[in-house]
Design an enzyme around this catalytic site. Structure first.
Site, PDB file in Angstrom:
ATOM      1  N   ASP A   1       9.377   2.651  -0.355  1.00 32.84           N
ATOM      2  CA  ASP A   1       8.334   3.347   0.397  1.00 32.84           C
ATOM      3  C   ASP A   1       8.588   3.065   1.882  1.00 32.84           C
ATOM      4  O   ASP A   1       8.198   2.022   2.388  1.00 32.84           O
ATOM      5  CB  ASP A   1       6.947   2.865  -0.040  1.00 32.84           C
ATOM      6  CG  ASP A   1       5.858   3.533   0.775  1.00 32.84           C
ATOM      7  OD1 ASP A   1       4.666   3.356   0.420  1.00 32.84           O
ATOM      8  OD2 ASP A   1       6.173   4.218   1.764  1.00 32.84           O
TER       9      ASP A   1
ATOM     10  N   LYS B   1       4.810   9.883   8.496  1.00 36.17           N
ATOM     11  CA  LYS B   1       4.569   9.450   9.878  1.00 36.17           C
ATOM     12  C   LYS B   1       5.568  10.011  10.906  1.00 36.17           C
ATOM     13  O   LYS B   1       5.411  11.133  11.383  1.00 36.17           O
ATOM     14  CB  LYS B   1       4.507   7.922   9.904  1.00 36.17           C
ATOM     15  CG  LYS B   1       3.334   7.385   9.044  1.00 36.17           C
ATOM     16  CD  LYS B   1       3.203   5.900   9.114  1.00 36.17           C
ATOM     17  CE  LYS B   1       2.244   5.374   8.075  1.00 36.17           C
ATOM     18  NZ  LYS B   1       0.858   5.285   8.553  1.00 36.17           N
TER      19      LYS B   1
ATOM     20  N   TYR C   1       0.862  -1.188   0.000  1.00 35.12           N
ATOM     21  CA  TYR C   1       0.000   0.000   0.000  1.00 35.12           C
ATOM     22  C   TYR C   1       0.891   1.228   0.000  1.00 35.12           C
ATOM     23  O   TYR C   1       1.834   1.317   0.799  1.00 35.12           O
ATOM     24  CB  TYR C   1      -0.882  -0.006   1.244  1.00 35.12           C
ATOM     25  CG  TYR C   1      -1.778   1.193   1.401  1.00 35.12           C
ATOM     26  CD1 TYR C   1      -1.542   2.131   2.418  1.00 35.12           C
ATOM     27  CD2 TYR C   1      -2.869   1.401   0.566  1.00 35.12           C
ATOM     28  CE1 TYR C   1      -2.382   3.228   2.579  1.00 35.12           C
ATOM     29  CE2 TYR C   1      -3.711   2.501   0.720  1.00 35.12           C
ATOM     30  CZ  TYR C   1      -3.457   3.419   1.736  1.00 35.12           C
ATOM     31  OH  TYR C   1      -4.268   4.513   1.884  1.00 35.12           O
TER      32      TYR C   1
HETATM   33  P1  KE4 Z   1      -0.633   8.562   4.382  1.00 33.26           P
HETATM   34  O1  KE4 Z   1      -1.130   9.189   3.106  1.00 33.26           O
HETATM   35  O2  KE4 Z   1      -1.741   7.817   5.111  1.00 33.26           O
HETATM   36  O3  KE4 Z   1       0.118   9.536   5.281  1.00 33.26           O
HETATM   37  O4  KE4 Z   1       0.474   7.467   3.988  1.00 33.26           O
HETATM   38  C1  KE4 Z   1       0.121   6.481   3.051  1.00 33.26           C
HETATM   39  C2  KE4 Z   1       1.067   5.296   3.189  1.00 33.26           C
HETATM   40  C3  KE4 Z   1       2.082   5.147   2.270  1.00 33.26           C
HETATM   41  N1  KE4 Z   1       2.960   4.116   2.355  1.00 33.26           N
HETATM   42  C4  KE4 Z   1       2.865   3.206   3.357  1.00 33.26           C
HETATM   43  C5  KE4 Z   1       3.850   2.082   3.424  1.00 33.26           C
HETATM   44  C6  KE4 Z   1       1.833   3.320   4.330  1.00 33.26           C
HETATM   45  O5  KE4 Z   1       1.738   2.384   5.314  1.00 33.26           O
HETATM   46  C7  KE4 Z   1       0.919   4.379   4.254  1.00 33.26           C
HETATM   47  C8  KE4 Z   1      -0.222   4.546   5.236  1.00 33.26           C
HETATM   48  N2  KE4 Z   1      -0.314   3.565   6.268  1.00 33.26           N
HETATM   49  C9  KE4 Z   1      -1.659   3.278   6.740  1.00 33.26           C
HETATM   50  C10 KE4 Z   1      -1.546   2.157   7.777  1.00 33.26           C
HETATM   51  N3  KE4 Z   1      -1.246   0.906   7.171  1.00 33.26           N
HETATM   52  C11 KE4 Z   1      -2.326   4.489   7.267  1.00 33.26           C
HETATM   53  C12 KE4 Z   1      -3.561   4.227   8.091  1.00 33.26           C
HETATM   54  C13 KE4 Z   1      -4.803   4.799   7.428  1.00 33.26           C
HETATM   55  O6  KE4 Z   1      -4.928   4.695   6.181  1.00 33.26           O
HETATM   56  O7  KE4 Z   1      -5.670   5.311   8.177  1.00 33.26           O
END
Ligand code: KE4
Length: 427
Positions: A239, A267, A144
């Protein structure tokens, strides 16, 4: 556990927010029941609106590596806020953040701040395409990279949790240049390069896929990806939105001795405030506007509050020798979980890497999302609620990872394992 207030709030939230939430994975759809509402987080704990205190292994999905409301972060945000909350004009903290990232991640020579991990990943693939003048991007199923149109293809995290790894609303034309491959399968990657003589712009991956639970690259796999991308002048994009600055001071690339061409961050570098970043070799990064032809922008990118919080987080991580503690707590938890499940005769695969972990309810090894999908989600659901009733908050999906912070103690891990001992027996 009394959840009266949370239930009242959730019923009202459903009138105002789709599914009652601002991000799908919070809705407890995979585990059932009503999500609880939190208005106070401190150290390794959160307190819900009914006054229940929970030991938190989600840590707002990774940012809270120092625990919640760390005094150094709170102080930094308070101080920054007194000077204004956003300028839209360059500010010195943006330079300091970039320097801190570069000091910790040698593969990064230049940095562009964004406001989320999604934006960082979106910019990374646009930059890879602009730099290489190629269209195809390889991603891996179960990984993801945020809700980027062209990457929401067989994606993990909430998309997988909700059974929508390929989101609606994305025209085929937007994903025609996305090549999705199984993770840990070298032949599939070789075949993809062979069948695209026009060339591949890059490969984007989570070095430790942690959005389908958590599984590890097989020995030599990351090195293979580095070699094949170098051979074909494609870019290797890590990533590290979740793994960055967590799996080692320099993230997964330090832990595994890898040098990607571009890295996405998020994060931790925002200390809990909205943030993302893209970093990499200067000759590639300089293709970004205003220097180069690849456009990328953001009103709040490099926001002084997020920078102040992130700088405090990175400096505290370095000052406190955090990674040794995170490593030992992670080992204590994963070894203990294996032992407790074994005692109860419950077949599990407990995967961990440093302070990240996942318990698959599955008797066989998990090397990719196809394996992960075979896990017993009903059993996970009962385990999740059993642990919650014992005051332990785990990620509300089999397809998410858990996070330990420096605010967790060995005693917290022991009480978690005591709860697991009880709950495993009830499964
Ligand atoms: P954000 O756009 O949510 O800040 O980051 C996206 C993203 C990109 N790459 C990786 C490896 C990620 O894990 C994420 C976002 N992680 C999720 C939890 N698995 C965020 C939780 C959510 O979507 O509420």
């Amino acid at each position: 556990m009394n959840r009266t207030q949370s239930e009242v709030l959730f019923a009202e939230a459903l009138n105002h927010l789709p599914g009652g939430v601002n991000s799908p994975v919070r809705a407890f759809r995979a585990v059932g029941g009503t999500p609880f509402f939190v208005n106070h987080a401190f150290g390794a704990h959160v307190r819900d609106v009914d006054g229940n205190e929970l030991l938190d292994y989600v840590g707002t999905w990774g940012p809270a590596i120092l625990g919640h409301a760390h005094p150094r972060i709170i102080e930094a945000v308070k101080d920054a806020a007194t000077h204004g909350t956003s300028f839209g004009i360059p500010n010195p903290l943006e330079i300091k953040m970039a320097r801190l990232i570069k000091e910790r991640v040698p593969s990064v020579q230049k940095v562009r701040m964004t406001n989320s991990g999604t934006e960082a990943c979106m910019a990374a693939i646009r930059l890879a395409r602009g730099y290489t003048k190629r269209d195809k991007i390889i991603k891996f199923d179960g990984c993801y990279h945020g809700h980027v149109d062209s990457l929401l293809v067989r994606a993990g995290s909430g998309a997988l949790t909700l059974g929508q790894p390929d989101s609606a609303g994305i025209p085929g034309a937007f994903t025609q240049h996305t090549v999705v491959l199984p993770f840990n399968d070298q032949a599939a990657v070789e075949e993809a390069f062979a069948s695209h003589p026009e060339g591949i712009a890059g490969i984007i991956l989570e070095p430790i896929p942690a959005n389908a639970g958590l599984y590890l690259p097989k020995p030599g796999y990351l090195e293979f990806l580095r070699d094949i991308t170098r051979k074909h002048q494609s870019l290797l994009i890590f990533d590290e939105v979740m793994t960055g600055f967590r799996l080692a001071p320099g993230g997964a690339q330090e832990r595994f001795g890898m040098t990607p061409d571009l890295t996405c961050f998020g994060k931790i570098i925002g200390g809990g405030l909205p943030v993302g970043a893209l970093g990499g070799r200067a000759e590639i990064m300089d293709f970004l506007a205003p220097l180069g032809p690849v456009y990328q922008a953001g009103t709040l990118s490099g926001n002084p509050l997020a920078m102040a919080a992130g700088i405090a987080a990175l400096e505290e991580l370095s000052a406190s020798g955090a990674h040794a503690l995170l490593e030992s707590l992670g080992t204590q938890l994963s070894e203990g979980m294996r032992k407790e499940a074994g005692r109860a005769g419950i077949p599990v695969q407990v995967h961990s890497c440093g302070s990240m972990f996942c318990t698959y309810f599955h008797p066989d090894p998990v090397h990719n999302v196809a394996d992960a999908l075979k896990s017993d989600r009903d059993r996970f659901k009962r385990f999740f609620h059993g642990m919650l009733e014992n005051g332990i908050y785990l990620a509300p999906s089999q397809f998410e990872a858990g996070f330990i912070s420096t605010a967790h103690t060995a005693g917290d891990i022991e009480s978690t394992l005591a709860a697991a001992h009880k709950v495993f027996k009830s499964l």
